[in-house]
Design a protein around this motif. Sequence first.
Motif, PDB file in Angstrom:
ATOM      1  N   SER A 154       0.854  -1.187   0.000  1.00 53.51           N
ATOM      2  CA  SER A 154       0.000   0.000   0.000  1.00 53.51           C
ATOM      3  C   SER A 154       0.887   1.234   0.000  1.00 53.51           C
ATOM      4  O   SER A 154       2.085   1.148   0.316  1.00 53.51           O
ATOM      5  CB  SER A 154      -0.912   0.022   1.236  1.00 53.51           C
ATOM      6  OG  SER A 154      -0.210   0.532   2.363  1.00 53.51           O
ATOM      7  N   GLY A 156       0.968   3.387   2.166  1.00 52.92           N
ATOM      8  CA  GLY A 156       1.262   3.768   3.539  1.00 52.92           C
ATOM      9  C   GLY A 156       0.144   3.367   4.486  1.00 52.92           C
ATOM     10  O   GLY A 156      -0.972   3.053   4.051  1.00 52.92           O
ATOM     11  N   VAL A 157       0.455   3.377   5.772  1.00 53.87           N
ATOM     12  CA  VAL A 157      -0.526   3.003   6.792  1.00 53.87           C
ATOM     13  C   VAL A 157      -1.696   3.986   6.773  1.00 53.87           C
ATOM     14  O   VAL A 157      -1.512   5.199   6.794  1.00 53.87           O
ATOM     15  CB  VAL A 157       0.122   2.999   8.188  1.00 53.87           C
ATOM     16  CG1 VAL A 157      -0.926   2.728   9.268  1.00 53.87           C
ATOM     17  CG2 VAL A 157       1.224   1.944   8.253  1.00 53.87           C
ATOM     18  N   THR A 159      -3.826   4.569   4.393  1.00 49.76           N
ATOM     19  CA  THR A 159      -4.244   5.063   3.075  1.00 49.76           C
ATOM     20  C   THR A 159      -5.442   4.258   2.588  1.00 49.76           C
ATOM     21  O   THR A 159      -5.752   3.185   3.111  1.00 49.76           O
ATOM     22  CB  THR A 159      -3.095   4.948   2.064  1.00 49.76           C
ATOM     23  OG1 THR A 159      -2.685   3.578   1.981  1.00 49.76           O
ATOM     24  CG2 THR A 159      -1.903   5.803   2.494  1.00 49.76           C
ATOM     25  N   HIS A 162      -4.556   0.733   1.636  1.00 53.04           N
ATOM     26  CA  HIS A 162      -4.325  -0.121   2.803  1.00 53.04           C
ATOM     27  C   HIS A 162      -5.656  -0.603   3.379  1.00 53.04           C
ATOM     28  O   HIS A 162      -5.871  -1.801   3.581  1.00 53.04           O
ATOM     29  CB  HIS A 162      -3.533   0.659   3.856  1.00 53.04           C
ATOM     30  CG  HIS A 162      -3.361  -0.076   5.141  1.00 53.04           C
ATOM     31  ND1 HIS A 162      -3.112   0.562   6.341  1.00 53.04           N
ATOM     32  CD2 HIS A 162      -3.415  -1.410   5.442  1.00 53.04           C
ATOM     33  CE1 HIS A 162      -3.011  -0.340   7.299  1.00 53.04           C
ATOM     34  NE2 HIS A 162      -3.189  -1.540   6.784  1.00 53.04           N
ATOM     35  N   HIS A 178       0.774  -6.870   5.768  1.00 54.75           N
ATOM     36  CA  HIS A 178       0.782  -5.542   5.169  1.00 54.75           C
ATOM     37  C   HIS A 178       2.210  -5.044   5.017  1.00 54.75           C
ATOM     38  O   HIS A 178       2.991  -5.047   5.971  1.00 54.75           O
ATOM     39  CB  HIS A 178      -0.013  -4.556   6.039  1.00 54.75           C
ATOM     40  CG  HIS A 178       0.004  -3.158   5.506  1.00 54.75           C
ATOM     41  ND1 HIS A 178       0.086  -2.039   6.321  1.00 54.75           N
ATOM     42  CD2 HIS A 178      -0.047  -2.682   4.233  1.00 54.75           C
ATOM     43  CE1 HIS A 178       0.066  -0.957   5.583  1.00 54.75           C
ATOM     44  NE2 HIS A 178      -0.005  -1.322   4.310  1.00 54.75           N
ATOM     45  N   PRO A 180       3.732  -1.578   4.053  1.00 59.01           N
ATOM     46  CA  PRO A 180       3.510  -0.160   3.714  1.00 59.01           C
ATOM     47  C   PRO A 180       4.710   0.448   3.008  1.00 59.01           C
ATOM     48  O   PRO A 180       5.861   0.135   3.340  1.00 59.01           O
ATOM     49  CB  PRO A 180       3.293   0.486   5.086  1.00 59.01           C
ATOM     50  CG  PRO A 180       4.056  -0.373   6.037  1.00 59.01           C
ATOM     51  CD  PRO A 180       3.984  -1.769   5.487  1.00 59.01           C
ATOM     52  N   TYR A 181       4.444   1.316   2.044  1.00 59.24           N
ATOM     53  CA  TYR A 181       5.494   2.004   1.297  1.00 59.24           C
ATOM     54  C   TYR A 181       5.292   3.517   1.420  1.00 59.24           C
ATOM     55  O   TYR A 181       4.255   3.975   1.894  1.00 59.24           O
ATOM     56  CB  TYR A 181       5.469   1.592  -0.175  1.00 59.24           C
ATOM     57  CG  TYR A 181       5.906   0.169  -0.426  1.00 59.24           C
ATOM     58  CD1 TYR A 181       7.195  -0.121  -0.824  1.00 59.24           C
ATOM     59  CD2 TYR A 181       5.010  -0.883  -0.255  1.00 59.24           C
ATOM     60  CE1 TYR A 181       7.607  -1.434  -1.053  1.00 59.24           C
ATOM     61  CE2 TYR A 181       5.405  -2.196  -0.480  1.00 59.24           C
ATOM     62  CZ  TYR A 181       6.705  -2.468  -0.881  1.00 59.24           C
ATOM     63  OH  TYR A 181       7.094  -3.763  -1.096  1.00 59.24           O
ATOM     64  N   ARG A 182       6.270   4.254   0.974  1.00 62.62           N
ATOM     65  CA  ARG A 182       6.151   5.721   0.929  1.00 62.62           C
ATOM     66  C   ARG A 182       5.625   6.122  -0.446  1.00 62.62           C
ATOM     67  O   ARG A 182       6.364   6.625  -1.290  1.00 62.62           O
ATOM     68  CB  ARG A 182       7.511   6.383   1.207  1.00 62.62           C
ATOM     69  CG  ARG A 182       7.986   6.209   2.638  1.00 62.62           C
ATOM     70  CD  ARG A 182       9.374   6.789   2.818  1.00 62.62           C
ATOM     71  NE  ARG A 182       9.804   6.660   4.200  1.00 62.62           N
ATOM     72  CZ  ARG A 182       9.797   7.629   5.094  1.00 62.62           C
ATOM     73  NH1 ARG A 182       9.375   8.827   4.745  1.00 62.62           N
ATOM     74  NH2 ARG A 182      10.219   7.423   6.315  1.00 62.62           N
TER      75      ARG A 182
END
Length: 319
Positions: A154, A156-157, A159, A162, A178, A180-182
């Motif tokens: 996703s 990010g957390v 979003t 997500h 999960h 998470p990416y930037r």
Amino acid sequence: MKRLFVLIACFLCLTATAQTPVWPTQPVKIVVAFAPGGAADQLARAIGPALQQALGQSVVIENKVGAGGNIAADFVAKSTPDGHTLLMGSGGIFSINPHLYNKMPFDPVKDLVPVASVARVPQYLVVRADSGITSLAGLLADLKAHPGQRSFGSPGVGTSGHLASEMLLAHAGVKAIHAPYRGGGPAVTDLLGGQIQLIISSAPALLPHLKAGKLRAFGVTTEKRSAELPDIPAIGEIVPGYETNPWNGMWGPPGIPKDVVARMNQALAKILAMPEVQERLRGEGREATHSSPEEFARIIARDITKWKKVVQEGNIKVQ
């Protein structure tokens, strides 16, 4: 004499009315809650020129980034309520952030006034084309057979991608990790590289890879199939009750005059009905929408309830 006083009073009322400034009397600032080039920013710039023509004043786009859109929303919430400062943001600011952040600098319901919904952003569930999985049912069967061994990416957390994924896992009764990416770009890159197994994301980041045959889409998150990709089923066709419909909209500060809200709403209705605007939005992976302020408020209230449940059941927190 009495008649003279009445005439004077009427004259004064008419004079006051004539002198009341007609909004807008200065450039209108649209504060975008996210970075330049993002979905909300593209949307503001897509409608900006037509909005400028409709209002007869300059329209200035200003990006205020941070805290999942909270910084921009707080700025508008505390701005002068004369209709010259408005917010262009996403549903997450109102329906997701209050459940993610321990402390909000503003009350999303009381401190911002809905003007109109502007667009919705269909998202797609995709996997690598060479994954060996050929359907959503097959993907869910694989996740069920390997609980906690597959991962989804996703931007990010907290979003929309997500939470849309968390909702799918909950509805289907399966588990995945999960990652998470930037941002969405790095997540798609790792999906292509095989570091993660699936992702739910909006069309602009996915279309080039779908067309190139590198990714395969199994479903769209909206209630109905997308007009742009009608061959891809709605996830709800396979997972009953599943539906998530990310959207963008416009808000004003508390105390903004009702006639200003009405005029902006009417201007947006005309602009969003323009074929050239609709075509541009489709090219950016969005669908033009429009609602009355009252209907928009109901949409927000519905999503607040929906995402509260997802965040709480998933025990999702912003670090």
